[in-house]
Design an enzyme around this catalytic site. Sequence first.
Site, PDB file in Angstrom:
ATOM      1  N   GLU A  95    -106.598 -96.727-114.383  1.00  0.00           N
ATOM      2  CA  GLU A  95    -107.315 -96.925-113.118  1.00  0.00           C
ATOM      3  C   GLU A  95    -106.492 -97.768-112.149  1.00  0.00           C
ATOM      4  O   GLU A  95    -106.407 -97.461-110.955  1.00  0.00           O
ATOM      5  CB  GLU A  95    -108.657 -97.610-113.402  1.00  0.00           C
ATOM      6  CG  GLU A  95    -109.528 -97.801-112.184  1.00  0.00           C
ATOM      7  CD  GLU A  95    -110.864 -98.445-112.524  1.00  0.00           C
ATOM      8  OE1 GLU A  95    -111.728 -98.507-111.623  1.00  0.00           O
ATOM      9  OE2 GLU A  95    -111.049 -98.897-113.683  1.00  0.00           O
ATOM     10  N   ASP A 106    -114.599-102.548-102.745  1.00  0.00           N
ATOM     11  CA  ASP A 106    -115.545-103.383-103.473  1.00  0.00           C
ATOM     12  C   ASP A 106    -115.455-104.878-103.203  1.00  0.00           C
ATOM     13  O   ASP A 106    -116.114-105.392-102.317  1.00  0.00           O
ATOM     14  CB  ASP A 106    -115.413-103.116-104.973  1.00  0.00           C
ATOM     15  CG  ASP A 106    -115.767-101.680-105.338  1.00  0.00           C
ATOM     16  OD1 ASP A 106    -115.845-100.856-104.415  1.00  0.00           O
ATOM     17  OD2 ASP A 106    -115.954-101.383-106.518  1.00  0.00           O
TER      18      ASP A 106
END
Length: 794
Positions: A764, A539
């Site tokens: 995460e 990302d």
Amino acid sequence: MSHHPSRKPPVRPNRRAAAAAAKAPVPTGTDWKKIGFTGVGLVILTAVAAVVYQGYLETRVVTPYSQKKLAAASFDTKMLWGSYRPGIYFGLSTREEHPLATGLMWYFPKELRQLSDIRHLCEIGDNLKQYGWTAHDGRNFGVQHIQDGPVLLETSFVKDVHNNAPSWTAKVDVRTTSARSSRDTISLLWYVAFESDDDGFIGLSQGGEKLPTISAFSPTAGQLSVKFSQGGEGVQEVTSVCVEARGFNTLKETIVEHLKVHREGESMSYYLLDKESRMNCSLVAVLVTVRTPTTLLIHMNSGYDADSEILTEKEYDQSLERHVKKFSRRFSNTFKLQEKGFNGSQVGFAEAALSNMVGGIGYFYGASKVKGEHNENPINYWKAPLYTAVPSRSFFPRGFLWDEGFHGLLISSWDIDIALDIMTHWLDLMNVDGWIPREQILGSEALAKVPAEFVVQHNKNANPPTMFLELRYLLNNYQAELLQPGRNKILNSLLPRLQAWHSWFNTTQLGTLSGSYQWKGRTVTPQEINPKTLTSGLDDFPRASHPDGQERHVDLLCWMALASQTIADLQRFLGKDDTKYRAAYEYLSDTNLLDSLHLSTSTNTYADYGLHTDKVTLKRYQFQQEEKMLREVLDQPKYRYVDSVFGYVNLFPFLTKLLPPDASSLKTTLENIHNPDLLWSPYGIRSLSKRSLLYMKHNTQHDPPYWRGQIWININYLILGALDHYGKLEGPHRELARRMYGELRTNLVTNLYKQYQRTGYIWENYNDSTGEGRGCYPFTGWSALVVMIMAEIY
């Protein structure tokens, strides 16, 4: 041979040109008596052909690679039912085009004030102290613990199959940890639903004083009956409703519309409307309000026989206990954690991590929204099923292509057939060009969780082909198991699609220099300090500040080397000629090529190349009443290596084991990883160097850093695998690699276990300064690779 064929894209017909050609004046001297209508007809035919060809190009993006599907051939009927709805706290459904879904909702009557007080979808905003599977084998049973304030719910199920007729029993066990809790009364709501009344039908039979019986008919599962039994404190009220569903994404809202309130003095209770038996609806809900402690058993049997035998609570508990013990023995034999020195609590943590991975496997059906280069507007992909693990039940309860290869590493270690089943479903989503949409948002329930800007998938956008990681792992560790006829047949059927996928990358993601690659889809926006590269999976990791066609990305070259090697090894395993892909691997893995394209001589590190300047910032501007942060470039960019950045991207030649064991660049890479001022931390390897200008910096006014310093378990797993590899090879850096391996493994396992004990969840990513979990939770996608790390399986 040419390893990177340069294919010219087909000429795109121009409708205006075709129309103009049809109106063009006839050349002087044309003899119409001889030609007749032929010339005009030819022009018309050309125009028609252009329009037809344009239509073909517009539909090509949604043309399947093959009408013959891989997944259908590998389906096991015993897997028809399962916990295939990871986005809800507890429920089961069928694997079919129009699934029959069942599920649990609950609330506390004394606290019910608004819709969000009813638990159903896994939501971070519910602030549950803990929830997740503690034991789940992916096939036959599962046990989940949920802590909602002082109330503990244990939800479980056990499947049973007799003569290919599926049945299961589920149990909800509720108890409180506080004698004076306001939550001493709980309302348990169990529903059975189709997406719409076109999918099948459901009926409700009232049983007088007894709990009602639900009957249903599914095209795949056939006739079914659902019955209930209850134990524990007395039932205060049982009500039910039989209505039309409006989609799985609005089940709670539909039920609440039929939830009525009864007031008596200051007390208040709720009930559902129906008092009579009803048939031919698509949603039935049964509401049972009881005092705690209590248990509710749900029994699903094939057929409508109301007198068919169901398990007693004692029989169910005994059956579940047998499954749990069998699971623990199998887990111990597979991962051997006790032999590695882990205690019972740590083993329980690892069992939960695996259970949440396989218990988080979902089954989805629907069509992606896609846009090809020849499409003016998004169009629907073909409808298809997808059996896949998910990254996070709360935040990402859907399929992600690059995540799935990492998921497959752990799933393959546990159940090869489930791993192959998942792989066939993903490769069935390949179109005729070899493209697979990277994010799968199939069905109304999945779509409801996704912001509109992320729904449409573009056919020139890639994702790391991590499935080759999984295949490589299987070929390295399970060749004997893969020789079994059924599995061998699947691998043979996968091969052409894997080759098409490889070819798609070599057609769409090539750089300008031979051997170079570029992630397509990077665009400059005025809000971003550095354009994101969502297609790379990393990302907001900093790349060239000004993306253009000259850019080249080191991680994608490494992925393609891995893909070429894996296809060649698979061909050899299947007894096929591996010459072409072996040559491609040898070419891409040549250190001279890698160094010429990506080695910065000033830092002796591998890096991206592109039009770049470090002097970019976000500047605050005032627009009428609104303040905005916009990108400002302070110095002109130049074509250069992006070597002022160091992090995960720069490690890929090391991660994919392309570096010779005596390479000086390997020594530099190891030293940089081990440097606390760069990547090393007491909790794992951070994603971006502390010295990088964008370390832990926002990418936009509102986008916090994501891959800019946080510790990610998937890449740390690859780092450990590479350290293990180089620590076993003769070379000058062997001892350093060994020492780093031991330290890093200890740091990762210690911190993940500590944070799980502290918070109740696997996260995460993890903060590089404190070790605390960050991002969404529970995240038992690739973070569950901690099990492989503990077991030292790479």
